[in-house]
Structure formats: C-alpha cells, structure tokens
Motif scaffolding. Structure first.
Motif, PDB file in Angstrom:
ATOM      1  N   ARG A   1     -10.099 -10.668  -3.011  1.00 52.42           N
ATOM      2  CA  ARG A   1     -11.113 -10.526  -1.575  1.00 52.42           C
ATOM      3  C   ARG A   1     -10.232 -10.440  -0.448  1.00 52.42           C
ATOM      4  O   ARG A   1      -9.017 -10.620  -0.736  1.00 52.42           O
ATOM      5  CB  ARG A   1     -11.761 -11.863  -1.795  1.00 52.42           C
ATOM      6  CG  ARG A   1     -11.084 -13.104  -1.410  1.00 52.42           C
ATOM      7  CD  ARG A   1     -12.103 -14.435  -1.467  1.00 52.42           C
ATOM      8  NE  ARG A   1     -12.660 -14.329  -3.012  1.00 52.42           N
ATOM      9  CZ  ARG A   1     -12.221 -15.011  -4.013  1.00 52.42           C
ATOM     10  NH1 ARG A   1     -11.062 -15.491  -3.756  1.00 52.42           N
ATOM     11  NH2 ARG A   1     -12.888 -14.890  -5.113  1.00 52.42           N
ATOM     12  N   GLY A   2     -10.825  -9.944   0.564  1.00 50.09           N
ATOM     13  CA  GLY A   2      -9.792  -9.685   1.743  1.00 50.09           C
ATOM     14  C   GLY A   2      -9.306  -8.429   1.849  1.00 50.09           C
ATOM     15  O   GLY A   2      -9.134  -7.820   0.899  1.00 50.09           O
ATOM     16  N   GLY A   3      -9.020  -8.022   3.020  1.00 50.81           N
ATOM     17  CA  GLY A   3      -8.650  -6.604   3.391  1.00 50.81           C
ATOM     18  C   GLY A   3      -6.992  -6.319   2.844  1.00 50.81           C
ATOM     19  O   GLY A   3      -6.342  -7.536   2.849  1.00 50.81           O
ATOM     20  N   ALA A   4      -6.522  -5.527   2.843  1.00 48.24           N
ATOM     21  CA  ALA A   4      -5.318  -4.797   2.416  1.00 48.24           C
ATOM     22  C   ALA A   4      -5.002  -3.447   2.591  1.00 48.24           C
ATOM     23  O   ALA A   4      -5.896  -2.861   2.592  1.00 48.24           O
ATOM     24  CB  ALA A   4      -4.947  -5.463   1.157  1.00 48.24           C
TER      25      ALA A   4
ATOM     26  N   LEU B   1     -12.488  -1.904  -4.642  1.00 45.08           N
ATOM     27  CA  LEU B   1     -12.529  -0.492  -4.762  1.00 45.08           C
ATOM     28  C   LEU B   1     -11.808  -0.191  -3.378  1.00 45.08           C
ATOM     29  O   LEU B   1     -11.668  -0.960  -2.625  1.00 45.08           O
ATOM     30  CB  LEU B   1     -14.165  -0.096  -4.158  1.00 45.08           C
ATOM     31  CG  LEU B   1     -15.247  -0.269  -5.612  1.00 45.08           C
ATOM     32  CD1 LEU B   1     -16.463   0.027  -4.739  1.00 45.08           C
ATOM     33  CD2 LEU B   1     -14.733   0.582  -6.748  1.00 45.08           C
ATOM     34  N   VAL B   2     -11.052   0.700  -3.589  1.00 39.23           N
ATOM     35  CA  VAL B   2      -9.970   1.219  -2.467  1.00 39.23           C
ATOM     36  C   VAL B   2     -10.457   2.417  -1.740  1.00 39.23           C
ATOM     37  O   VAL B   2     -11.255   3.586  -2.094  1.00 39.23           O
ATOM     38  CB  VAL B   2      -8.583   1.669  -3.060  1.00 39.23           C
ATOM     39  CG1 VAL B   2      -7.664   1.897  -1.909  1.00 39.23           C
ATOM     40  CG2 VAL B   2      -7.929   0.487  -3.890  1.00 39.23           C
ATOM     41  N   ARG B   3     -10.662   2.352  -0.422  1.00 35.49           N
ATOM     42  CA  ARG B   3     -11.127   3.613   0.520  1.00 35.49           C
ATOM     43  C   ARG B   3      -9.791   4.053   1.034  1.00 35.49           C
ATOM     44  O   ARG B   3      -9.188   3.478   1.774  1.00 35.49           O
ATOM     45  CB  ARG B   3     -11.848   2.938   1.780  1.00 35.49           C
ATOM     46  CG  ARG B   3     -13.017   1.635   1.357  1.00 35.49           C
ATOM     47  CD  ARG B   3     -13.846   2.162   0.423  1.00 35.49           C
ATOM     48  NE  ARG B   3     -14.985   0.949   0.250  1.00 35.49           N
ATOM     49  CZ  ARG B   3     -15.933   1.005  -0.547  1.00 35.49           C
ATOM     50  NH1 ARG B   3     -16.267   2.199  -1.180  1.00 35.49           N
ATOM     51  NH2 ARG B   3     -16.738   0.187  -0.812  1.00 35.49           N
TER      52      ARG B   3
ATOM     53  N   GLY C   1     -12.953  -6.705   5.347  1.00 37.09           N
ATOM     54  CA  GLY C   1     -12.388  -6.972   4.141  1.00 37.09           C
ATOM     55  C   GLY C   1     -11.940  -5.848   2.927  1.00 37.09           C
ATOM     56  O   GLY C   1     -11.902  -6.329   1.993  1.00 37.09           O
ATOM     57  N   GLU C   2     -12.069  -4.845   3.468  1.00 33.78           N
ATOM     58  CA  GLU C   2     -11.923  -3.624   2.515  1.00 33.78           C
ATOM     59  C   GLU C   2     -10.313  -3.359   2.458  1.00 33.78           C
ATOM     60  O   GLU C   2      -9.560  -3.829   3.118  1.00 33.78           O
ATOM     61  CB  GLU C   2     -12.408  -2.371   3.055  1.00 33.78           C
ATOM     62  CG  GLU C   2     -13.862  -2.483   3.498  1.00 33.78           C
ATOM     63  CD  GLU C   2     -14.681  -1.919   2.093  1.00 33.78           C
ATOM     64  OE1 GLU C   2     -14.137  -2.021   0.993  1.00 33.78           O
ATOM     65  OE2 GLU C   2     -15.946  -1.768   2.303  1.00 33.78           O
TER      66      GLU C   2
END
Length: 243
Positions: free
Chosen positions: A35-38, A63-65, A109-110
């Motif tokens: 969870r959380g952004g990276a 899922l990666v954007r 959080g993406e």
C-alpha cells in the motif's frame, strides 16, 4: 473505482508470454509495498518493458501507472487502453502537466513507473538518468523502487525485428529495496544514487541470466563491454541522433 481494463490486459499479457514460452525469473518482488505511493524506476531496453516491469508489482497486488510518451496515447489501439489503465502521457515539450498528474497519483497512494533514461538504450547499458523520478518522490514523500530487466531486448527492441515466436527466451528481473527520497538531498545526488542501485541490479540480472549467445549471429543483444556486438554507448548516441 473498479479496474475494468488493467487486470484483463495483464491476464492477456501473461497468456501471450506463456504462449511464447518466456522463462520469467523475478526476484525482490517483496520490496514492492502493498500500500502507499512509490516511484518504480527501471532501465529501458525494449518496447515491452512496461509490461514486464508491471508484473513485478502483482505479487503485492499492486498496479503500476507508467509515464509514457504522448504519441502512444494517440495510437488508435494502444491509446484507449493506456488511458483506461490510467497510465500518464508525457508531452516532452510541455512536461509539467504529466509531472503534476504523477504527483497527484503518488499522493493518492499509486505506484508510478518511470524509465528515467527516457528512451530505449540501444547499447543495452545504462544511460544517464533524468532527475524527474527523484524530484517526484521527494515532493510526494514516497520511496523510489529501483529495478532492472534483462532479456526483454530479445523479444522486441529498437532497430530489430520483433521475435514473437516460441523462442523460449528467459526474462530476468530484479527489484531492489526501497530508496528513501530525503527532500533535503539534492535531486541530482539522489538520482545518481538510484542509478547506481539500478546498475547493481542490472549486473545481478545479467549474471543470473541462464543462456549465452548461440553463435556469432546471436551476439547483437549482448553489450559490447560483455563481448557482444551491440552498439557501444557512443555508437548508440550517434544512432539516436540519426534516428
């Protein structure tokens, strides 16, 4: 909001990879946060790298954007899919909109995927990194996830025909531990630190790669410094300039 397009696309990609009998070896996927952004940062050696890199987040159910050049979004087939998967178009003449888009996504959080070399490396060695990934991570207060791919250039890369037959190619991927993005560190210093880590992961992936060229006609995918016939970094720059 339900993801109606991305999971089926991943399923289709896995089916295609199985049909091609690609031997995918992923290690370090536990480093992808649940969870959380990276900001996922990878080397770039083939046209399908974003598909392969995205697979490293699936064990964590993420899922990666990806940030990708705007031309991909104009294509009549890939464009609607890229938008539906919430990837981010980058207009290199006006990149601030993409930066703001990515920053908002990170803060929500993406995981954002970036190839900081900006273009495919024809030499299959690491090019200089742009600082955008580091700056995004610093401003959003999220870590950087370094990773490296190897073998994807054999499937489809710049200057070579697609090899979408049942070639049994190995694909090796390594994900490193998160790198904290201290906002007080100069972004150029952080960028170089992450690049060094990606280089280490790339060398680890190359050492783990289970096959060698089959003969003198099969050395094009091996970097010159490793005894292959891929362009040297200087030759690759000249090729890029000539397009």
């Amino acid at each position: 909001m339900a993801e109606l397009v991305y999971p089926p696309v991943i399923g289709a990609a896995r089916t295609m990879f199985k049909a091609l009998d690609l031997r995918i070896d992923m290690k370090g996927t536990e480093n992808v946060p649940e969870r959380g952004g990276a900001v996922l940062v990878s080397n770039h050696i083939g046209y399908l790298d974003f598909v392969f890199a995205g697979l490293t987040a699936r064990p964590s159910k993420r899922l990666v954007r990806f940030m990708a050049k705007e031309a991909v979004f104009r294509h009549k087939i890939s464009g609607p899919l890229m938008r539906a998967m919430k990837h981010i178009p980058v207009d290199r003449a006006a990149g601030m909109d993409a930066y703001k888009h990515a920053l908002k996504a990170l803060r929500s959080g993406e995981i954002i995927g970036i190839f900081p070399e900006a273009t495919i490396s024809r030499s299959f060695t690491l090019k200089n990194f742009k600082s955008g990934a580091a700056r995004l991570a610093q401003e959003a207060g999220v870590p950087l996830l370094p990773m490296a791919l190897w073998g994807t250039q054999r499937v489809w890369t710049k200057g070579h025909k697609r090899a979408l037959g049942r070639n049994h190619f190995p694909i090796t991927m390594r994900v490193g531990e998160p790198v904290e993005a201290d906002p007080t560190e100069p972004s150029d210093t952080l960028t170089e630190r992450v690049r060094t880590r990606v280089q280490e992961l790339l060398e680890a992936a190359q050492r783990a790669y289970p096959v060698r060229p089959k003969g003198p006609d099969d050395t094009w995918w091996v970097p010159a410094h490793l005894g292959g016939t891929a362009p040297t970094p200087a030759e690759a720059i000249a090729l890029d300039r000539g397009r």
